[in-house]
Design a protein around this motif. Structure first.
Motif, PDB file in Angstrom:
ATOM      1  N   GLU A 196      28.875  33.809  83.122  1.00  0.00           N
ATOM      2  CA  GLU A 196      28.305  32.467  83.127  1.00  0.00           C
ATOM      3  C   GLU A 196      27.785  32.174  84.519  1.00  0.00           C
ATOM      4  N   ASP A 197      26.621  31.565  84.600  1.00  0.00           N
ATOM      5  CA  ASP A 197      26.003  31.278  85.894  1.00  0.00           C
ATOM      6  C   ASP A 197      26.532  29.962  86.442  1.00  0.00           C
ATOM      7  N   ASN A 198      27.250  30.041  87.572  1.00  0.00           N
ATOM      8  CA  ASN A 198      27.712  28.806  88.213  1.00  0.00           C
ATOM      9  C   ASN A 198      27.102  28.637  89.596  1.00  0.00           C
ATOM     10  N   GLY A 199      26.053  29.433  89.878  1.00  0.00           N
ATOM     11  CA  GLY A 199      25.346  29.284  91.138  1.00  0.00           C
ATOM     12  C   GLY A 199      25.964  30.033  92.295  1.00  0.00           C
ATOM     13  N   ASP A 200      27.079  30.724  92.073  1.00  0.00           N
ATOM     14  CA  ASP A 200      27.754  31.442  93.145  1.00  0.00           C
ATOM     15  C   ASP A 200      27.499  32.942  93.038  1.00  0.00           C
ATOM     16  N   GLU A 201      27.478  33.607  94.184  1.00  0.00           N
ATOM     17  CA  GLU A 201      27.410  35.054  94.186  1.00  0.00           C
ATOM     18  C   GLU A 201      28.785  35.603  93.841  1.00  0.00           C
ATOM     19  N   VAL A 202      28.808  36.608  92.981  1.00  0.00           N
ATOM     20  CA  VAL A 202      30.069  37.187  92.537  1.00  0.00           C
ATOM     21  C   VAL A 202      30.164  38.623  93.023  1.00  0.00           C
ATOM     22  N   THR A 203      31.271  38.954  93.674  1.00  0.00           N
ATOM     23  CA  THR A 203      31.508  40.329  94.092  1.00  0.00           C
ATOM     24  C   THR A 203      31.920  41.148  92.882  1.00  0.00           C
ATOM     25  N   LEU A 204      31.183  42.210  92.614  1.00  0.00           N
ATOM     26  CA  LEU A 204      31.488  43.031  91.446  1.00  0.00           C
ATOM     27  C   LEU A 204      32.828  43.737  91.635  1.00  0.00           C
ATOM     28  N   PRO A 205      33.593  43.870  90.562  1.00  0.00           N
ATOM     29  CA  PRO A 205      34.925  44.479  90.666  1.00  0.00           C
ATOM     30  C   PRO A 205      34.852  45.977  90.905  1.00  0.00           C
ATOM     31  N   PRO A 206      35.950  46.585  91.378  1.00  0.00           N
ATOM     32  CA  PRO A 206      35.988  48.032  91.600  1.00  0.00           C
ATOM     33  C   PRO A 206      36.027  48.793  90.284  1.00  0.00           C
ATOM     34  N   GLN A 207      35.838  50.099  90.366  1.00  0.00           N
ATOM     35  CA  GLN A 207      35.760  50.935  89.168  1.00  0.00           C
ATOM     36  C   GLN A 207      37.027  50.863  88.329  1.00  0.00           C
ATOM     37  N   ILE A 208      38.190  50.755  88.980  1.00  0.00           N
ATOM     38  CA  ILE A 208      39.445  50.720  88.227  1.00  0.00           C
ATOM     39  C   ILE A 208      39.486  49.523  87.285  1.00  0.00           C
ATOM     40  N   ALA A 209      38.846  48.426  87.674  1.00  0.00           N
ATOM     41  CA  ALA A 209      38.819  47.243  86.815  1.00  0.00           C
ATOM     42  C   ALA A 209      37.956  47.499  85.579  1.00  0.00           C
ATOM     43  N   TYR A 210      36.825  48.191  85.767  1.00  0.00           N
ATOM     44  CA  TYR A 210      35.972  48.538  84.621  1.00  0.00           C
ATOM     45  C   TYR A 210      36.710  49.487  83.674  1.00  0.00           C
ATOM     46  N   ASP A 211      37.393  50.475  84.245  1.00  0.00           N
ATOM     47  CA  ASP A 211      38.139  51.425  83.416  1.00  0.00           C
ATOM     48  C   ASP A 211      39.228  50.702  82.628  1.00  0.00           C
ATOM     49  N   THR A 212      39.908  49.772  83.286  1.00  0.00           N
ATOM     50  CA  THR A 212      40.972  49.008  82.628  1.00  0.00           C
ATOM     51  C   THR A 212      40.401  48.139  81.515  1.00  0.00           C
ATOM     52  N   ALA A 213      39.274  47.508  81.785  1.00  0.00           N
ATOM     53  CA  ALA A 213      38.640  46.648  80.787  1.00  0.00           C
ATOM     54  C   ALA A 213      38.207  47.452  79.563  1.00  0.00           C
ATOM     55  N   ARG A 214      37.661  48.630  79.797  1.00  0.00           N
ATOM     56  CA  ARG A 214      37.223  49.472  78.672  1.00  0.00           C
ATOM     57  C   ARG A 214      38.412  49.935  77.837  1.00  0.00           C
ATOM     58  N   ARG A 215      39.511  50.293  78.511  1.00  0.00           N
ATOM     59  CA  ARG A 215      40.711  50.716  77.771  1.00  0.00           C
ATOM     60  C   ARG A 215      41.270  49.558  76.954  1.00  0.00           C
ATOM     61  N   LEU A 216      41.297  48.380  77.550  1.00  0.00           N
ATOM     62  CA  LEU A 216      41.818  47.213  76.850  1.00  0.00           C
ATOM     63  C   LEU A 216      40.970  46.892  75.631  1.00  0.00           C
ATOM     64  N   TRP A 217      39.671  46.868  75.814  1.00  0.00           N
ATOM     65  CA  TRP A 217      38.772  46.548  74.702  1.00  0.00           C
ATOM     66  C   TRP A 217      38.826  47.627  73.625  1.00  0.00           C
ATOM     67  N   GLY A 218      38.902  48.880  74.062  1.00  0.00           N
ATOM     68  CA  GLY A 218      38.970  49.973  73.101  1.00  0.00           C
ATOM     69  C   GLY A 218      40.247  49.933  72.283  1.00  0.00           C
ATOM     70  N   ALA A 219      41.365  49.548  72.917  1.00  0.00           N
ATOM     71  CA  ALA A 219      42.646  49.489  72.208  1.00  0.00           C
ATOM     72  C   ALA A 219      42.636  48.433  71.111  1.00  0.00           C
ATOM     73  N   LEU A 220      41.797  47.428  71.268  1.00  0.00           N
ATOM     74  CA  LEU A 220      41.723  46.362  70.266  1.00  0.00           C
ATOM     75  C   LEU A 220      40.860  46.748  69.073  1.00  0.00           C
ATOM     76  N   HIS A 221      40.141  47.862  69.198  1.00  0.00           N
ATOM     77  CA  HIS A 221      39.209  48.245  68.134  1.00  0.00           C
ATOM     78  C   HIS A 221      39.473  49.652  67.615  1.00  0.00           C
ATOM     79  N   VAL A 222      40.724  50.079  67.733  1.00  0.00           N
ATOM     80  CA  VAL A 222      41.094  51.395  67.200  1.00  0.00           C
ATOM     81  C   VAL A 222      41.206  51.316  65.684  1.00  0.00           C
TER      82      VAL A 222
END
Length: 222
Positions: A196-222
């Motif tokens: 969501e755009d709130n007008g602020d610059e957002v620092t993108l998360p590190p790779q471990i956060a993306y990996d964690t997010a993908r595992r979490l989302w994947g676990a919900l759709h097994v």
């Protein structure tokens, strides 16, 4: 209106409210890092927060260092330490002391009150003339928007409650030793593609956060 007293009184009342909403709550504290200065405390929090700061160990210190939610035991109490973003200097940490291991409903109550506590803390700092810190506190509250987005995705996918969605994020971040905010942002980007755009610059998360997010989302759709 006495503006100097208004901020601290608002913060104190919110802390007392949170404590009253949690069965078996022994105290609630809010501290600013990296120095560990205590902004407000009720019940046993003043003593137990200070003991952890002085000893440089415990869930409060771990949460301030790793910027992720930490649970543990201190002084015969179970404690939940919840960090929030505080600019480049370090986080602000909300500690909740219970006479039992935290349940999902406890985490939900903490989650619902945390943004209000953060806003009140910003008022305290503003009334004290700490404008920079107040701005940082406001950014902390704004970061909650991304966590809410991530929760919304999990709720829609799993048909669960807000508290259950928050617990999924907490467990995933703790398991990966990643910041809760980073996992939430990564999940939104992985699933939804944009924040969501709130007008602020957002620092993108590190790779471990993306990996964690993908595992979490994947676990919900097994």
């Amino acid at each position: 209106m006495d503006h100097v007293k208004f901020g601290p009184e608002l913060l104190s009342r919110l802390m007392e409210h949170l404590c009253s909403q949690l069965h078996g709550c022994r105290g609630v504290g809010l501290s600013v890092w990296p120095d560990g200065a205590l902004l407000s405390a009720v019940g046993v929090a003043e003593q137990l927060d200070q003991a952890q700061v002085d000893g440089a160990c415990g869930p409060l210190v771990d949460a301030s260092r790793d910027e992720r939610q930490v649970t543990g035991e201190v002084g015969g109490c179970h404690v939940v330490a919840v960090p929030g973003s505080w600019g480049d200097g370090g986080p602000v940490v909300l500690t909740v002391y219970l006479d039992h291991e935290p349940h999902a409903e406890d985490l939900k109550a903490i989650e619902e009150t945390e943004p209000l506590v953060a806003t009140a803390a910003a008022v305290v700092e503003f009334c004290s003339g700490e404008v920079l810190r107040a701005d940082q506190m406001v950014r902390m509250v704004q970061h909650r928007r991304y966590i809410e987005q991530a929760k919304g995705l999990l709720m829609a996918s799993r048909l669960c409650t807000p508290g259950e969605a928050f617990e999924l994020l907490v467990r995933a971040s703790q398991h990966a030793n990643a910041k809760l905010r980073d996992v939430a942002i990564a999940l939104v980007l992985v699933v939804g593609g944009e924040l969501e755009d709130n007008g602020d610059e957002v620092t993108l998360p590190p790779q471990i956060a993306y990996d964690t997010a993908r595992r979490l989302w994947g676990a919900l759709h097994v």
